[in-house]
Scaffold this motif. Structure first.
Motif, mmCIF file in Angstrom:
data_model
loop_
_atom_site.group_PDB
_atom_site.id
_atom_site.type_symbol
_atom_site.label_atom_id
_atom_site.label_comp_id
_atom_site.label_asym_id
_atom_site.label_seq_id
_atom_site.Cartn_x
_atom_site.Cartn_y
_atom_site.Cartn_z
ATOM 1 N N GLN A 232 38.434 37.502 36.815
ATOM 2 C CA GLN A 232 38.777 38.176 38.069
ATOM 3 C C GLN A 232 40.201 38.732 38.123
ATOM 4 O O GLN A 232 40.392 39.898 38.515
ATOM 5 C CB GLN A 232 38.540 37.234 39.247
ATOM 6 C CG GLN A 232 38.655 37.932 40.601
ATOM 7 C CD GLN A 232 38.274 37.023 41.746
ATOM 8 O OE1 GLN A 232 38.468 35.808 41.672
ATOM 9 N NE2 GLN A 232 37.719 37.580 42.798
ATOM 10 N N GLN B 90 40.759 42.748 38.516
ATOM 11 C CA GLN B 90 41.449 43.326 39.670
ATOM 12 C C GLN B 90 42.597 44.229 39.222
ATOM 13 O O GLN B 90 42.805 45.317 39.784
ATOM 14 C CB GLN B 90 41.972 42.212 40.574
ATOM 15 C CG GLN B 90 40.869 41.459 41.307
ATOM 16 C CD GLN B 90 41.393 40.304 42.132
ATOM 17 O OE1 GLN B 90 42.497 39.797 41.910
ATOM 18 N NE2 GLN B 90 40.599 39.848 43.092
ATOM 19 N N GLN B 91 43.327 43.783 38.196
ATOM 20 C CA GLN B 91 44.428 44.599 37.684
ATOM 21 C C GLN B 91 43.920 45.885 37.058
ATOM 22 O O GLN B 91 44.447 46.973 37.317
ATOM 23 C CB GLN B 91 45.230 43.794 36.669
ATOM 24 C CG GLN B 91 46.420 44.561 36.083
ATOM 25 C CD GLN B 91 47.178 43.742 35.048
ATOM 26 O OE1 GLN B 91 46.873 42.575 34.834
ATOM 27 N NE2 GLN B 91 48.162 44.350 34.413
ATOM 28 N N GLN C 115 41.031 47.377 37.647
ATOM 29 C CA GLN C 115 40.464 48.238 38.678
ATOM 30 C C GLN C 115 41.547 49.036 39.387
ATOM 31 O O GLN C 115 41.380 50.236 39.649
ATOM 32 C CB GLN C 115 39.690 47.388 39.683
ATOM 33 C CG GLN C 115 38.346 46.903 39.189
ATOM 34 C CD GLN C 115 37.681 45.943 40.155
ATOM 35 O OE1 GLN C 115 38.319 45.396 41.050
ATOM 36 N NE2 GLN C 115 36.382 45.712 39.981
ATOM 37 N N ALA C 116 42.647 48.379 39.703
ATOM 38 C CA ALA C 116 43.758 49.072 40.366
ATOM 39 C C ALA C 116 44.316 50.172 39.469
ATOM 40 O O ALA C 116 44.627 51.286 39.930
ATOM 41 C CB ALA C 116 44.840 48.067 40.737
#
Length: 379
Positions: free
Chosen positions: A57, A61-62, A64-65
């Protein structure tokens, strides 16, 4: 669907085990283990997915950003890159499908243990009484309750339905008879006449709401007294509701505190449920990087859920099932934490663990290094 699974899958398994060892307590344990084994592949998929998502996760998240920032003006390319990210690490929703598939069976198991033979079975009938001059304009619609399998002997159970031929709307002064019968129309009273001690399953009748609105006699005949809403309940005794098992006084007993006394068997079951739930959560975090929020939740959640069962009590037989299921879940979780991870996830995990303080432990979702049983990184 819940009733179908209960009648055609769970109760036959229960009958089988009771036939082997005539103990309903052991039958509950055996039934729980069989169902959990059958659902093992599905629940294992959920546990694996949760473990892998917990590791991936932060990286996801990194990434995706970064993808959204890099391709902010190119939605198509952005979707392609996000899709590739999901292929690499898997979807966070992948663990939900196995849970959804097994939920009907678990709900049916829960419902089975709350009914006959482990508990008295209630049939609640909601009634509406109208003034005599208004009832003539109301179209009569026959009422049929849900079917419940009722054990009338240790080896025989039948589906029983409560019916009102004229429906649940009555006029003041009217009377109606509640009929308890099987799906083939055979009356419940005649079924009881075919078994030994059948009179011990004779239903009791009571008005649980609106005592000034209706009254009911011992045969289930309802008389409307005044306009209003009312509820009449028929309760059929459960065959094993008062049967004990080990330290449990009665499998159908409900409540931690009743009649001014503490039921220590219920207290032990509730405590065992909380302890096994806590242990299962600790096992799920073994070998994982430290997560203070998760560690706090692991401590609070078991206490909250356990306390809930003191205020919203369940029958002892259901609590026995929940304890056995928690033990099974804990063993399953322990075994799955020993599985080797894909190379990419193992590399991420090794990096996360290396960044943890040396004093961090695995309890509550933290870990300062590889546990003795943690698989080594694939070469």
């Amino acid at each position: 669907m819940i009733g179908y699974i209960s009648d055609n899958l769970l109760l036959p398994i229960l009958d089988f085990f009771y036939g082997l060892v005539p103990s309903y307590g052991l039958a509950i344990v055996a039934l729980t283990v069989v169902i959990r084994l059958a659902l093992f592949p599905l629940s294992a998929g959920s546990i694996r997915s949760a473990r892998r998502m917990r590791i991936a996760q932060p990286v996801m998240q990194q990434r995706q950003a970064e993808i959204k920032a890099k391709y902010a003006n190119n939605p198509q390319k952005q979707q392609e890159e996000l899709g590739g990210l999901m292929k690499e690490f898997g979807s966070p929703l992948s663990g939900c499908l196995p849970l959804l598939v097994q939920m009907p069976i678990l709900f049916a198991l829960f419902a089975t243990l709350r009914g006959s033979p482990f508990a008295d079975v209630p049939y609640a009938i909601n009634l509406k009484v109208l003034p005599a001059e208004e009832i003539a304009a109301v179209e009569a619609k026959p009422f049929n309750s849900a079917s419940h399998s009722i054990f009338i002997s240790e080896t025989e159970h039948v589906p029983v339905i409560a019916s009102l031929e004229g429906g649940t709307k009555l006029g003041v002064g009217d009377s109606t008879q509640v009929e308890l019968h099987g799906k083939d129309g055979t009356s419940f009273s005649s079924l009881l006449g075919t078994v030994e001690h059948g009179d011990s399953f004779t239903p009791s009748w009571v008005v649980t709401k609106g005592e000034s609105v209706v009254q009911v006699d011992d045969q289930g005949r309802i008389t409307a007294l005044s306009p209003g809403d009312a509820t009449v309940e028929a309760r059929i005794p459960g065959l094993a509701a008062r049967s004990g098992f080990l330290f449990i006084k009665a499998l159908g007993q409900v409540g931690f505190y009743t009649d001014g006394a503490v039921n220590w068997d219920i207290a032990i079951l509730v405590g065992a449920f909380g302890a096994t739930l806590f242990a299962s959560q600790l096992l799920s975090g073994m070998g994982m990087p430290a997560n203070p929020q998760q560690a706090t939740a692991n401590k609070i959640t078991p206490v909250m859920i356990t306390a809930m069962f003191l205020f919203f009590p369940l029958p002892a037989g259901v609590l026995l099932y929940m304890v056995v299921a928690n033990v099974f879940q804990g063993v399953q979780t322990f075994l799955l934490t020993r599985e080797a991870l894909p190379d990419n996830l193992q590399a991420i995990l090794d990096k996360q663990l290396a960044q943890q303080p040396a004093t961090a432990t695995a309890g509550g979702g933290s870990g300062g290094g590889r546990l003795p049983f943690e698989p080594k990184t694939k070469k």
